[in-house]
Design a protein around this motif. Structure first.
Motif, PDB file in Angstrom:
ATOM      1  N   ASN A   1      -4.102  -8.929   4.661  1.00 45.81           N
ATOM      2  CA  ASN A   1      -4.796 -10.264   4.031  1.00 45.81           C
ATOM      3  C   ASN A   1      -4.595 -11.347   4.649  1.00 45.81           C
ATOM      4  OD1 ASN A   1      -5.418  -8.587   1.707  1.00 45.81           O
ATOM      5  ND2 ASN A   1      -4.718  -9.654   0.353  1.00 45.81           N
TER       6      ASN A   1
ATOM      7  N   GLU B   1       0.938  -1.125  -0.116  1.00 42.66           N
ATOM      8  CA  GLU B   1       0.017  -0.081  -0.113  1.00 42.66           C
ATOM      9  C   GLU B   1       1.058   1.176   0.183  1.00 42.66           C
ATOM     10  OE1 GLU B   1      -0.825  -2.463   1.723  1.00 42.66           O
ATOM     11  OE2 GLU B   1      -2.796  -3.167   1.523  1.00 42.66           O
TER      12      GLU B   1
ATOM     13  N   LEU C   1       0.651 -16.507   0.961  1.00 40.50           N
ATOM     14  CA  LEU C   1      -0.824 -16.750   1.172  1.00 40.50           C
ATOM     15  C   LEU C   1      -1.614 -17.376   0.302  1.00 40.50           C
ATOM     16  CD1 LEU C   1       0.357 -14.421   3.156  1.00 40.50           C
ATOM     17  CD2 LEU C   1      -1.944 -13.257   2.924  1.00 40.50           C
ATOM     18  N   SER C   2      -1.270 -17.387  -1.043  1.00 41.50           N
ATOM     19  CA  SER C   2      -2.011 -18.468  -1.830  1.00 41.50           C
ATOM     20  C   SER C   2      -1.608 -19.852  -1.543  1.00 41.50           C
ATOM     21  CB  SER C   2      -1.312 -18.248  -3.190  1.00 41.50           C
ATOM     22  OG  SER C   2       0.016 -18.407  -3.324  1.00 41.50           O
TER      23      SER C   2
ATOM     24  N   ILE D   1      -0.684 -12.223  -6.202  1.00 43.12           N
ATOM     25  CA  ILE D   1      -1.797 -12.956  -5.922  1.00 43.12           C
ATOM     26  C   ILE D   1      -0.908 -14.389  -4.950  1.00 43.12           C
ATOM     27  CG2 ILE D   1      -3.305 -14.823  -6.974  1.00 43.12           C
ATOM     28  CD1 ILE D   1      -3.868 -12.628  -9.030  1.00 43.12           C
TER      29      ILE D   1
ATOM     30  N   GLU E   1      -9.101  -2.422  -2.229  1.00 43.77           N
ATOM     31  CA  GLU E   1      -9.050  -1.090  -2.158  1.00 43.77           C
ATOM     32  C   GLU E   1      -7.695  -0.550  -3.168  1.00 43.77           C
ATOM     33  OE1 GLU E   1      -8.074  -2.753   0.743  1.00 43.77           O
ATOM     34  OE2 GLU E   1     -10.064  -3.559   0.724  1.00 43.77           O
TER      35      GLU E   1
ATOM     36  N   MET F   1      -4.054 -20.387   1.731  1.00 43.65           N
ATOM     37  CA  MET F   1      -5.184 -20.674   1.257  1.00 43.65           C
ATOM     38  C   MET F   1      -5.466 -22.109   0.804  1.00 43.65           C
ATOM     39  SD  MET F   1      -7.320 -17.392  -0.462  1.00 43.65           S
ATOM     40  CE  MET F   1      -6.208 -16.752  -1.453  1.00 43.65           C
TER      41      MET F   1
ATOM     42  N   LEU G   1       0.010 -12.656  -1.389  1.00 50.62           N
ATOM     43  CA  LEU G   1      -1.126 -12.220  -0.674  1.00 50.62           C
ATOM     44  C   LEU G   1      -2.415 -12.977  -0.927  1.00 50.62           C
ATOM     45  CD1 LEU G   1      -0.485  -8.239  -0.859  1.00 50.62           C
ATOM     46  CD2 LEU G   1       0.257  -9.965   0.965  1.00 50.62           C
ATOM     47  N   GLY G   2      -2.327 -14.072  -1.718  1.00 50.24           N
ATOM     48  CA  GLY G   2      -3.657 -14.430  -2.001  1.00 50.24           C
ATOM     49  C   GLY G   2      -4.629 -14.109  -2.878  1.00 50.24           C
ATOM     50  N   TYR G   3      -4.716 -12.714  -2.916  1.00 48.28           N
ATOM     51  CA  TYR G   3      -5.783 -12.046  -3.581  1.00 48.28           C
ATOM     52  C   TYR G   3      -5.198 -10.472  -3.732  1.00 48.28           C
ATOM     53  CZ  TYR G   3      -7.797 -10.553   0.737  1.00 48.28           C
ATOM     54  OH  TYR G   3      -8.149  -9.985   2.154  1.00 48.28           O
ATOM     55  N   ILE G   4      -5.766  -9.735  -4.653  1.00 48.93           N
ATOM     56  CA  ILE G   4      -5.325  -8.401  -4.552  1.00 48.93           C
ATOM     57  C   ILE G   4      -6.211  -7.698  -3.658  1.00 48.93           C
ATOM     58  CG2 ILE G   4      -5.468  -6.509  -6.184  1.00 48.93           C
ATOM     59  CD1 ILE G   4      -5.009  -8.221  -8.610  1.00 48.93           C
ATOM     60  N   PRO G   5      -5.679  -6.877  -2.671  1.00 48.07           N
ATOM     61  CA  PRO G   5      -6.560  -6.102  -1.953  1.00 48.07           C
ATOM     62  C   PRO G   5      -7.407  -5.073  -2.606  1.00 48.07           C
ATOM     63  CG  PRO G   5      -4.356  -5.987  -0.982  1.00 48.07           C
ATOM     64  CD  PRO G   5      -4.429  -6.629  -2.569  1.00 48.07           C
TER      65      PRO G   5
END
Lengths: 241, 114
Positions: free
Chosen positions: B55, A139, B34-35, A165, A174, B38, A168-172
């Motif tokens: 996250n 950020e 983190l992927s 991805i 915001e 998950m 962080l697993g997914y895109i925040p």
């Protein structure tokens, strides 16, 4: 009046330790011309110190060189940061250097990090290891680049390593990013709801332009590209190839 | 074994969700991607990581993990703390490195589940 501009928004120079030493400013500009590119962005790892030489090498060319950087943030996410001027990039470069860990590069392990002139002659070596994480969050990086009039594009989101991805697993949701970049030819999930660009992530001359994004723009500027990514005012991404 | 036992045995600093410490820990998982968490962590795991991004709370909530141990003296972002409180996800901090945390958890009987 818009026309098509062929871009490769992710090109390294010899300053990136993992890039080929043949990636000198003059050679990059020549390779870009041979690949029929109108726009390239120079994006070394955590440094913008070879950008001015590439811009100078392209000064008499129709090629537009966008000052950029491939930033690695604390979460080990790679982000392309693209700026509207060399001054803005250099100010950002000086700012982030304070957040780059003071670890010396070992050229035998990582490769050399030469800062060069237009012809590739070594002016000095960057001694701090560039392929490391800044002590800034994703950020903070996106906000900092935006504050300097630049845009951020998470790099190679179709890979696992160093992608937003993967890390962080997914895109925040915001996060104010301009687009996402994919560099692979296929596979890998592309997140929905984001403009996609393709680029080469070239570390070797032969790879420049191998992946490209065709834009419909009025002029080859970062402001126009930003509009193109948003699909505003007749500007848009025409094709990925 | 309950989270509260881990807090006592490893002298973890409880940052959020005090009320969640009674939860039973069924196993453990350690990763900073983190992927990967998950895809591979399991419900009831305690998760050891050095990733302090907000996250982590969403991923832990999604997988219904028992709690998060933030190792190696890493400090969570302010927003991470806020979200963890909102989601009632216990966030436990320690200056111990990941390897040491996992070793001590294993000795206490917390194992990975394949």
């Amino acid at each position: 009046m818009t026309r098509v501009y062929a871009s490769d928004l992710h090109v390294h120079t010899c300053l990136s330790p993992c890039a080929d030493e043949e990636m000198s400013p003059r050679s990059i500009v020549r390779a870009a011309a041979e690949a029929a590119l109108d726009i390239i962005a120079i994006t070394d790892h955590n440094s913008g110190k070879n950008v001015s030489a590439v811009m100078e090498a392209a000064a008499d060319d129709p090629l537009t060189v966008i000052p950029g950087m491939e930033v690695q943030c604390r979460e080990e996410v790679h982000l392309l940061a693209l700026f509207g001027s060399l001054e803005a990039l250099e100010e950002w470069d000086a700012y982030i250097y304070e957040y780059l860990p003071d670890v010396r590069n070992d050229p035998a392990i990582f490769g050399h990090q030469p800062i060069v002139d237009t012809e590739g002659y070594v002016l000095r070596f960057e001694e701090r290891l560039l392929i490391n994480s800044l002590d800034l969050s994703v950020e903070e990086v996106v906000r900092g680049v935006g504050d300097r009039g630049g845009i951020c594009i998470p790099a190679h989101v179709d890979r696992e390593a160093f992608s937003i991805i993967g890390q962080l697993g997914y895109i925040p949701p915001e996060l104010p990013i301009a687009a996402v970049e994919i560099t692979g030819s296929q596979g890998g999930e592309v997140p929905e709801g984001y403009t996609v660009v393709t680029a080469s992530d070239a570390h070797f001359l032969r790879d420049i332009g191998r992946k490209r994004t065709l834009f419909l723009l009025e002029a080859p500027t970062i402001a126009e590209i930003q509009q193109g990514l948003r699909g505003e005012g007749g500007r848009r991404v025409k094709r990925l190839s | 074994m309950k989270l509260t036992t881990l807090v006592e045995e490893l002298a973890l600093k409880v940052q959020t969700a005090q009320k969640g410490l009674g939860r039973e820990v069924k196993g453990g998982y350690a990763s900073d991607l983190l992927s990967d968490v998950m895809a591979n962590s399991q419900e009831g795991d305690v998760w050891v990581t050095i990733q302090g991004h907000p996250n982590i709370v969403a991923v832990a909530t999604l997988r219904d993990l028992a709690g998060i141990i933030l190792a190696n003296g890493r400090q969570p972002d302010a927003e991470t703390l806020q979200r963890a409180e909102e989601e009632a996800m216990p966030l436990l901090c320690t200056s111990l490195p990941t390897f040491e945390v996992v070793g001590r958890l294993y000795r206490l009987g917390i194992h990975g589940r394949g």
